[in-house]
Motif scaffolding. Structure first.
Motif, mmCIF file in Angstrom:
data_model
loop_
_atom_site.group_PDB
_atom_site.id
_atom_site.type_symbol
_atom_site.label_atom_id
_atom_site.label_comp_id
_atom_site.label_asym_id
_atom_site.label_seq_id
_atom_site.Cartn_x
_atom_site.Cartn_y
_atom_site.Cartn_z
ATOM 1 N N CYS A 240 0.861 -1.186 0.000
ATOM 2 C CA CYS A 240 0.000 0.000 0.000
ATOM 3 C C CYS A 240 0.899 1.238 0.000
ATOM 4 N N THR A 241 0.724 2.103 -1.011
ATOM 5 C CA THR A 241 1.557 3.292 -1.182
ATOM 6 C C THR A 241 0.665 4.523 -1.285
ATOM 7 N N THR A 242 1.144 5.649 -0.750
ATOM 8 C CA THR A 242 0.392 6.904 -0.875
ATOM 9 C C THR A 242 1.185 7.910 -1.697
ATOM 10 N N SER A 243 0.450 8.732 -2.437
ATOM 11 C CA SER A 243 1.060 9.815 -3.212
ATOM 12 C C SER A 243 0.806 11.167 -2.573
ATOM 13 N N GLY B 163 -1.634 2.836 7.048
ATOM 14 C CA GLY B 163 -1.660 1.530 7.687
ATOM 15 C C GLY B 163 -2.679 0.575 7.079
ATOM 16 N N TRP B 164 -2.595 -0.671 7.541
ATOM 17 C CA TRP B 164 -3.532 -1.725 7.107
ATOM 18 C C TRP B 164 -4.451 -2.081 8.275
ATOM 19 N N GLU B 165 -5.728 -2.175 7.960
ATOM 20 C CA GLU B 165 -6.697 -2.693 8.910
ATOM 21 C C GLU B 165 -7.191 -4.033 8.389
ATOM 22 N N ALA B 166 -6.904 -5.115 9.110
ATOM 23 C CA ALA B 166 -7.268 -6.456 8.639
ATOM 24 C C ALA B 166 -7.295 -7.399 9.822
ATOM 25 N N SER B 167 -8.097 -8.477 9.685
ATOM 26 C CA SER B 167 -8.137 -9.504 10.732
ATOM 27 C C SER B 167 -6.882 -10.351 10.717
ATOM 28 N N GLU B 168 -6.192 -10.361 9.590
ATOM 29 C CA GLU B 168 -4.876 -11.011 9.480
ATOM 30 C C GLU B 168 -3.943 -10.061 8.747
ATOM 31 N N GLY B 169 -2.771 -9.784 9.344
ATOM 32 C CA GLY B 169 -1.773 -8.959 8.671
ATOM 33 C C GLY B 169 -1.928 -7.471 8.894
ATOM 34 N N LYS C 181 1.270 3.900 10.570
ATOM 35 C CA LYS C 181 2.720 4.107 10.486
ATOM 36 C C LYS C 181 2.999 5.386 9.708
ATOM 37 N N GLU C 182 4.053 6.103 10.136
ATOM 38 C CA GLU C 182 4.442 7.326 9.442
ATOM 39 C C GLU C 182 5.427 6.986 8.325
ATOM 40 N N GLU C 183 4.955 6.241 7.351
ATOM 41 C CA GLU C 183 5.776 5.826 6.207
ATOM 42 C C GLU C 183 4.954 5.995 4.926
ATOM 43 N N ARG C 184 5.663 6.055 3.799
ATOM 44 C CA ARG C 184 4.969 6.276 2.531
ATOM 45 C C ARG C 184 4.383 4.977 1.964
ATOM 46 N N TYR C 185 4.807 3.853 2.496
ATOM 47 C CA TYR C 185 4.186 2.589 2.086
ATOM 48 C C TYR C 185 4.247 1.614 3.251
ATOM 49 N N VAL C 186 3.259 0.719 3.267
ATOM 50 C CA VAL C 186 3.199 -0.346 4.275
ATOM 51 C C VAL C 186 2.812 -1.641 3.566
ATOM 52 N N MET C 187 3.265 -2.777 4.112
ATOM 53 C CA MET C 187 3.009 -4.084 3.503
ATOM 54 C C MET C 187 1.992 -4.872 4.332
ATOM 55 N N LEU C 188 1.062 -5.470 3.619
ATOM 56 C CA LEU C 188 0.179 -6.469 4.235
ATOM 57 C C LEU C 188 0.785 -7.829 3.941
#
Length: 372
Positions: free
Chosen positions: A45-48, A56-62, A67-74
């Protein structure tokens, strides 16, 4: 004024509620994932956006949290939650927007089989309708499942199942079938040796496995009971027999159970093996086929005819002789008129050479005595 204040409060409240936004400055790579239950999955997941508070990711798994980052991984090592709906979100001040991942979790059926509406010990009967059921066990997602019934390589029935549940379920496809005698001792995927099968296809789109996975049932063997049917192509209703000759009548029938055949007649005849009857007399002969379902009869009338072949042969010979005599007579007349010379002894001329008679300028050597 009061209405305007309520409108502003409602608008601000909507902004504070997390949700999906088509214009959200978020990009998912890949945007849609098809994964088999128990397999790993990873999505970026990346933001421009230039300014934001967190991603961040909202999920029941992962899930990752903010996070204060430009991309996050699920990242999920082994997918085990059927109701997992991962959503990547971004916050900026009091505003928040999100994009949901298109996650499809699937599993192949554990088993697929065909069953009938009658007990296994019972027998189907010709021209009666029965229900055949294709059972597909533990399949997901159902809305991507297509069930086909085949007869040989030809599709005889197709059905797209519409259950929207994401979790594995047991599904059935119903096929109504009316057996005929050509189906006996074959399989319901076969007529004349061609089999019919039940097949389940899980089509998960271009992101899913290619070609789409298939699972096929085992053949379902039918035993169809039907009444006897006499083969009338070998046994016409009217049989002419030349007087003095014999004719063979064959009584054949098919059925299930296999029928017995017999003859009923009053005239003199010879009964051989395999339902064969030799006749040389006029009369009515009845072929009878019998099994546990019915008794079927077929009546044959035998008529005697005269043998006109010797008379016809004599007539042809007599005609040939008559034509030959006429031909010889005509030819003899022709020969006399055109081939033989005519001689006339009236007023003969004597040859100056030898005293013979000269006729029409010819010197004919005839024994003629010169008179004084």
């Amino acid at each position: 004024m009061t209405e305007w204040i309520l409108f502003v409060q409602l608008f601000v409240g909507l902004l504070l509620i997390p949700g999906e936004d088509a214009s959200c400055a978020i990009e998912l790579t890949p945007p849609r994932v098809v994964v088999k239950y128990g397999d790993p999955v990873s999505v970026k997941c990346t933001t421009s956006a230039e300014e934001f508070d967190g991603l961040g990711w909202e999920a029941s798994e992962g899930g990752t949290g903010l996070k204060e980052e430009r991309y996050v991984m699920l990242t999920v090592q082994s997918v085990a939650e059927w109701d997992n709906n991962p959503m990547c979100f971004i916050t900026s001040g009091t505003n928040q927007c999100s994009t949901r991942l298109g996650l499809v979790i699937y599993t192949f059926p554990e088993n697929i089989s065909i069953s009938s509406s009658i007990e296994s010990s019972e027998e189907m009967r010709e021209n009666e309708e029965y229900i055949l059921t294709c059972s597909i066990l533990n399949i997901a997602p159902v809305q991507n499942l297509t069930v086909r019934w085949y007869q040989g390589n030809q599709i005889i029935y197709s059905e797209n199942l519409t259950n929207s549940t994401k979790k594995p379920t047991n599904q059935t496809s119903i096929f109504r079938f009316t057996p005929t005698r050509q189906d006996d001792r074959t399989t319901i995927r076969t007529l004349h040796g061609l089999q019919v099968k039940c097949e389940a296809e899980l089509n998960l789109g271009p992101e899913g496995p290619q070609p789409p996975p298939l699972m096929t049932s085992d053949p379902f063997t039918l035993s169809v009971h039907y009444k006897p049917r006499i083969n009338t192509t070998k046994l016409p209703e009217l049989v002419p027999v030349i007087s003095g000759y014999k004719e063979e009548l064959v009584c054949e029938a098919d059925g299930n159970p296999a029928p017995t055949v017999a003859w009923n007649y009053t005239a003199t005849a010879f009964l051989g093996s395999n339902g064969m009857l030799t006749v040389n007399e006029e009369g009515t002969y009845i072929c009878i086929a019998n099994n546990s379902l019915a008794i079927v009869k077929h009546e044959i009338k035998v008529i005697l005819t005269e043998d006109y072949l010797p008379l016809l042969a004599g007539f042809v010979a007599l005609t040939v002789v008559a034509i030959s005599i006429i031909f010889i007579f005509i030819y003899s007349i022709y020969y006399k008129n055109t081939k033989m010379r005519r001689y006339n002894l009236k007023n003969p001329k004597l040859s100056i050479h030898n005293g013979n008679v000269a006729h029409n300028g010819w010197d004919i050597q005839l024994p003629v005595t010169k008179l004084s």
